[in-house]
Design an enzyme around this catalytic site. Structure first.
Site, PDB file in Angstrom:
ATOM      1  N   ASP A 128       0.840  -1.195   0.000  1.00  5.84           N
ATOM      2  CA  ASP A 128       0.000   0.000   0.000  1.00  5.84           C
ATOM      3  C   ASP A 128       0.881   1.253   0.000  1.00  5.84           C
ATOM      4  OD1 ASP A 128      -2.312  -1.588   0.248  1.00  5.84           O
ATOM      5  OD2 ASP A 128      -2.211  -1.520   2.433  1.00  5.84           O
ATOM      6  N   ASP A 154      -5.313   2.436   2.575  1.00  3.07           N
ATOM      7  CA  ASP A 154      -6.235   1.493   3.199  1.00  3.07           C
ATOM      8  C   ASP A 154      -6.362   1.806   4.682  1.00  3.07           C
ATOM      9  OD1 ASP A 154      -6.466   0.310   0.764  1.00  3.07           O
ATOM     10  OD2 ASP A 154      -5.568  -1.605   1.336  1.00  3.07           O
ATOM     11  N   ARG A 207     -13.056   1.616  -5.288  1.00  2.00           N
ATOM     12  CA  ARG A 207     -12.760   1.877  -3.869  1.00  2.00           C
ATOM     13  C   ARG A 207     -12.452   3.352  -3.625  1.00  2.00           C
ATOM     14  NH1 ARG A 207      -9.038  -3.400  -2.110  1.00  2.00           N
ATOM     15  NH2 ARG A 207     -10.504  -4.964  -2.896  1.00  2.00           N
TER      16      ARG A 207
END
Length: 313
Positions: A128, A154, A207
């Site tokens: 990430d 995230d 997302r």
């Protein structure tokens, strides 16, 4: 974004201006994070009142962000990481100028409180860009995210009271996940309260965010630009308010459920659509517990594209 510069008297530590590792301490007035957060992360102060540490390479960066106590870590140039680096509590990580970059991997804000990340480009992470878990009082502001192997940003595992503002994501598939698993309700219910405002989702695929359990989650005054698969998804008892956003060339701006996840609730109001779908809503969302100023949705594109991302504070 208030556009105010906060000042505090503290110790300044320069770690090797040319990467030499030579430390020099002076007492001075130094600039902390620019502005102050609104929304769920409003109480975040990061390293205010602490030590300022200038870093120029990966070893200096890792040592600085893991140091205990209040601190502002000032990133100069490109920091090339080979692994995700954990950040300690009461930390501000601030990019200097318009070229500060974290490349090759990202940062973990895990099991800590009170962290600010501002004015950095996160590129080419092997994981990430930023991972947030078991963390509270976090402000992610004026950063750019591009080409992560997994998510750009995230947020998961009982994290809470977070603001994500004025960031730009581009060349990203899985952009911003909120809640990692359908089976984690025991930890996540009553948590995962996040404000997303004035972000530029620039051709991201999905997302933006994808939400589990958080209620309310506030998505306001963002610019969704040619989003591929979908914009916002509300799942697994989440409650998401989608308000005052600008959707352009986005067929599916928001919907309920995603993949095998059950539907959550989503309320949409005062959004602006250009060559985009109308979205799917349903259920009710808990009231937003803070005051905020909502920009007219029709003006969001111009303001966000002018100011969102690293180097644009």
């Amino acid at each position: 974004m208030a556009g105010i510069v906060a000042f505090a008297t503290a110790v300044s530590l320069t770690v090797g201006a040319a990467g030499s590792g030579t430390a020099a301490e002076t007492s001075d007035q130094h600039t902390l994070a620019v502005g102050s957060p609104t929304g769920f992360g409003a109480a975040t102060t990061g390293g205010a009142g602490g030590t300022t540490i200038n870093v120029y390479n990966a070893s200096e960066f890792t040592s600085a962000v893991q140091r205990s106590g209040a601190k502002e870590v000032r990133v100069n140039g490109t920091i090339n990481l080979s692994d995700m680096v954990k950040v300690s509590a009461n930390t501000t990580i601030l990019g200097v100028g318009s070229s500060a970059r974290i490349n090759g991997s990202g940062i973990n804000i895990s099991r800590v409180n009170n962290v600010i990340v501002q004015n950095l480009t996160f590129s080419n992470s092997d994981d990430d860009g930023i991972n947030v878990e078991y963390a509270t009082n976090v402000w992610i502001d004026h950063n750019s995210f591009t080409n992560p192997n997994d998510g750009a940003l995230d947020i998961k595992r009982a994290s809470d009271r977070i603001t994500v503002s004025w960031n730009r994501s581009y060349d990203v598939d899985k952009n911003m996940l909120l809640g990692h698993s359908d089976s984690n309700s025991s930890e996540d219910s009553g948590k995962l309260r996040v404000t997303y405002h004035h972000n530029w989702f620039d051709g991201t695929n999905q997302r933006n965010p994808r939400v589990r359990f958080g209620n309310p989650v506030h998505v306001y005054n963002n610019y969704f630009d040619s989003v591929g698969s979908y914009g916002v998804a509300s799942t697994e008892n989440a409650g998401v308010l989608v308000e005052g956003n600008y959707f352009e060339n986005t067929d599916d701006p928001f919907h309920l459920g995603e993949g095998s996840s059950d539907e959550g609730s989503l309320v949409a109001r005062n959004n602006h659509f250009v060559n985009s779908g109308s979205g799917e809503t349903g259920g009710s969302v808990a009231s937003i517990p803070y005051g905020y100023s909502l920009d007219s949705a029709s003006g969001v594109k111009s303001s966000v594209t002018a100011r969102a991302g690293a180097g644009r504070i």
